[in-house]
Design an enzyme around this catalytic site. Structure first.
Site, PDB file in Angstrom:
ATOM      1  N   CYS A  77       0.804  -1.229   0.000  1.00 47.18           N
ATOM      2  CA  CYS A  77       0.000   0.000   0.000  1.00 47.18           C
ATOM      3  C   CYS A  77       0.837   1.279   0.000  1.00 47.18           C
ATOM      4  O   CYS A  77       0.445   2.273  -0.585  1.00 47.18           O
ATOM      5  CB  CYS A  77      -0.991   0.000   1.147  1.00 47.18           C
ATOM      6  SG  CYS A  77      -0.212  -0.107   2.758  1.00 47.18           S
ATOM      7  N   HIS A 136      -1.576   1.339   7.323  1.00 45.13           N
ATOM      8  CA  HIS A 136      -2.112   1.205   5.965  1.00 45.13           C
ATOM      9  C   HIS A 136      -2.140   2.574   5.281  1.00 45.13           C
ATOM     10  O   HIS A 136      -2.706   3.524   5.804  1.00 45.13           O
ATOM     11  CB  HIS A 136      -3.511   0.594   6.019  1.00 45.13           C
ATOM     12  CG  HIS A 136      -4.133   0.434   4.662  1.00 45.13           C
ATOM     13  ND1 HIS A 136      -3.500  -0.219   3.622  1.00 45.13           N
ATOM     14  CD2 HIS A 136      -5.310   0.874   4.167  1.00 45.13           C
ATOM     15  CE1 HIS A 136      -4.275  -0.180   2.551  1.00 45.13           C
ATOM     16  NE2 HIS A 136      -5.369   0.478   2.852  1.00 45.13           N
TER      17      HIS A 136
END
Ligand SMILES: [Zn+2]
Ligand SMILES: [Zn+2]
Length: 471
Positions: A180, A397
């Site tokens: 990510c 994230h």
């Protein structure tokens, strides 16, 4: 394979009319009952990210509905715009060809301004199946046979076409094993996870570590792959060096509770004696935080426009009278009587005046060094930069916000692992969402933005304020 009972499922799309609650043109429904008056009642699958989870819809006249098989309903559900679903239906030749596609079939895809051949690799069920009534969207994974890239520069996608091209599920970059940080930094049109893995292997960053940092990836990408000179030419304490990103360094006490990016940049550069030797073409600023482990401020207000005039190694105008500045003062920076947070530079006269005040007589203003041969008779024009992207991190994230055109509401939100499809070959479902609400928030005066409580703001505004990592 669908369970046998599913073959009895009756689906339809509304082609006409509008009900008070529930069905409207382009909505997809599943029949639960048919009344004696020729009306259908059932579950309604809407549009957007929760399209697969049905609601109870009101009745719709049978003549206003067009019957679909489950397969057709799943394919049409993938198209997020109801009017585009109907357009597809109005082209029966194209629609039936799409419905019959299977892996290995040759297709032609619209790509940039032309068309390129591709091969259907897979049919992908997209969405969670949390209840028996949920309906997965069906999309295609298409492979381009490996295809020669044109040498021509590709212009950016125009604002008017960006939302329809980018927004939806299975859009953006498909995340895979801690990718990510890289997906959110690169964000472009659809890229399958395998292509990103190939890029990671070539860059030597396929370690799958959760601690990968976007700033390190940016440096490798710009320096080693794109062979671009450092974006920033900095003068730091009198010596010059290049950099691709700029880290904010400061003491928490130098700022109010909710800083703006402008104030952070000004204070950090002043404290570190840093100036831009040339106007940056692109400025990537890292916020004072360490991944998800530590952040100095609970939230930060984005500056949609950064004024970098006073950070340039250039003649500058006196903060008080507008004459040519000769001194700047770090201790005046947080002064509440003097527009706190903005850089203060003075001509000789104003420097003496300001520092005769007893609260400031202990300051040590610094004489400004100017590059040789620069005309010092006219104050320079203001130099500003526009915000076009923010990288955010929440519990390790990364996601990103991207501006796709000049309209203040033209913002997209991208998450490379928004959803997950779990079968034997589990994969991430990337998603791009339009978030015009950012434009509403960022259009408010700065004082109001600073006073806003992020917990009461819309979800994506809250994430932008609380999770920013890089601007
Ligand atoms: Zn002055
Ligand atoms: Zn001072």
């Amino acid at each position: 394979m669908e369970p046998k009972a599913a073959s009895k499922d009756r689906f339809f799309i509304v082609i006409r009319g509008k009900s008070r609650r529930g069905f409207c043109r382009g909505c997809i429904g599943r029949v639960e009952a048919e009344t004696a008056r020729g009306e259908l009642t059932g579950l309604m699958y809407g549009c957007g990210s929760n399209a697969g989870s049905p609601k109870n819809g009101g009745p719709v006249k049978a003549e206003d509905a067009y019957p679909l098989t489950r397969h057709q309903a799943q394919l049409l559900l993938y198209i997020s715009s109801p009017s585009r679903r109907l357009e597809m239906l109005c082209n029966p030749q194209l629609f039936s060809a799409i419905c019959e596609l299977t892996p290995g079939d040759l297709v032609v895809i619209r790509y940039k301004k032309g068309h390129v051949p591709g091969v259907v690799k897979n049919l992908m069920q997209i969405g969670k199946k949390e209840s028996k009534d949920d309906l997965n969207m069906l999309g295609f994974q298409v492979e381009f046979p490996a295809y020669e890239e044109s040498e021509e520069d590709a212009p950016p996608v125009p604002e008017s076409e960006a939302a329809s091209l980018f927004v939806g599920k299975m859009k953006g970059i498909q995340g895979h094993i801690n990718s990510c940080y890289l997906d959110a930094t690169l964000f472009q049109g659809f890229v399958p996870a395998q292509s990103v893995m190939n890029l990671r292997k070539k860059l030597g960053c396929e370690t799958f570590s959760k601690n990968e940092k976007p700033e390190e990836f940016i440096s490798v990408l710009f320096q080693k792959v794109l062979c671009i000179e450092p974006l920033l030419k900095l003068s730091e304490g009198g010596s010059s060096h290049g950099a691709y990103t700029l880290q904010i360094f400061l003491e928490k006490e130098q700022m109010g509770q909710t800083p703006t990016v402008q104030k952070l940049l000004d204070t950090s550069c002043m404290s570190g004696d840093i100036k831009f030797e040339t106007m940056p073409s692109c400025l990537i600023i890292q916020m004072p935080r360490c991944g998800s482990k530590y952040k100095m401020f609970s939230h930060i207000v984005p500056s949609t426009e950064l004024d970098v005039t006073d950070l340039l190694y250039n003649p500058r105008e006196c903060f008080i009278c507008g004459q040519m500045a000769k001194f700047e003062c770090l201790q005046c920076l947080p002064d509440h009587k003097l527009q706190p947070g903005r850089i203060k530079q003075y001509c000789s006269t104003c420097n003496t005046q300001v520092h005769t005040h007893r609260s400031r007589c202990s300051h040590s203003p610094k004489a400004l060094a100017l590059p040789e041969g620069v005309a010092t008779d006219a104050p320079p024009p203001r130099r500003t930069m526009q915000l076009f992207g923010v990288l955010c991190i929440q519990t390790s994230h990364f996601v990103s916000f991207v501006k796709y055109g000049p309209d203040p509401h033209s913002w997209l939100f991208f998450d490379s692992m928004a959803d997950r499809h779990d079968d034997e070959k589990g994969y991430s479902v990337p998603e791009v969402r339009a978030c015009p609400e950012l434009g509403d928030f960022l259009g408010q005066p700065e004082e109001e933005q600073t006073r806003a409580n992020p917990a009461l703001a819309p979800e994506l505004v809250c994430r932008l304020l609380c999770d920013s990592y890089m601007y």
